[in-house]
Design a protein around this motif. Sequence first.
Motif: not given
Length: 319
Positions: A63-67
């Motif tokens: 998973y890669d969170n990029k908000g």
Amino acid sequence: MRRDDFLKSLAALAVAGGLPLAARASTNIKMMIPANPGGGWDTTGRALGKAMQSAGVASAVSYDNKGGAAGAIGLAQFVNGSKGDPNALMVMGAVMLGGIITGKPPVSLSQATPIARLTSEYNVFVLPANSPFKTMKDVIEQLKKDPGSVKWGGGSRGSTEHIAAAMIAREVGVDPARINYVAFRGGGEATAAILGGNVTVGGSGLSEFAEYISTGKMKALAVTSPTRLKGVNIPTLIEQGINVSLGNWRGVYGAPGISAEQRRALTELVLKAVKSKAWTEALDKNAWTPAVLAGPEFEKFVDDEFASLRATMVKSGMV
């Protein structure tokens, strides 16, 4: 052929790409979540990843969170960094469409590959536990007196809670352009602001606030559904005399440049995952309504949603 020889042959075929994607035991899915941890997209992406593993269609999920920017920052990274990757997925939904309409980012959702809509959910508006207001009527009275004094907290500009707040203002005779909307990069930040009393009213998906409502840390004012939700004792905006109803849906896209066969195979993985017990448990836990739609139907749905949201936002004075 002996069993061990057969398994070796099967593995060799998979490595060589001779088996369809759905049959490969070593599929590693890369899930782009274009939001910070703790929000609806994050919960959806991780629930889908768990379901894919539970269904046996993925051996691992990263998973890669990029908000930021209603998902546009994550979208840009996904479009530019995942070209041709048949194992890449990105969570998206109505919020991203709204953000693209208001923010007009240089990257386009049409550059990625539509895979499937997964769920639908309605928003809930809440008060901090220590709020001097008790009802939506109290909030509306203050909004009419001094629009800027009511701080609406929620997701990025163009999110469904932002659109709903503008629609509420318009319905009660307040210029939507005068609402004081405070955008947060993710559900976790918005929740912290509400619990801390840093905003007057908070809005988000019901699943994100359910725990705080049940423990009394937040007071639910209204849901944006047309009728009361089953098993949820929260009045709708409509039954409180505010003619506003708005849903929120979430889905997934694949990477740019994948072939038709790769798109079909990736769609199969997702559709198998949403039939798993793990996904059913996620639906129940988060009060999500299943709304699976794939293929050309999903692609047309997104196009229609862009047009519908743009019309609603123009009507509400947001664009």
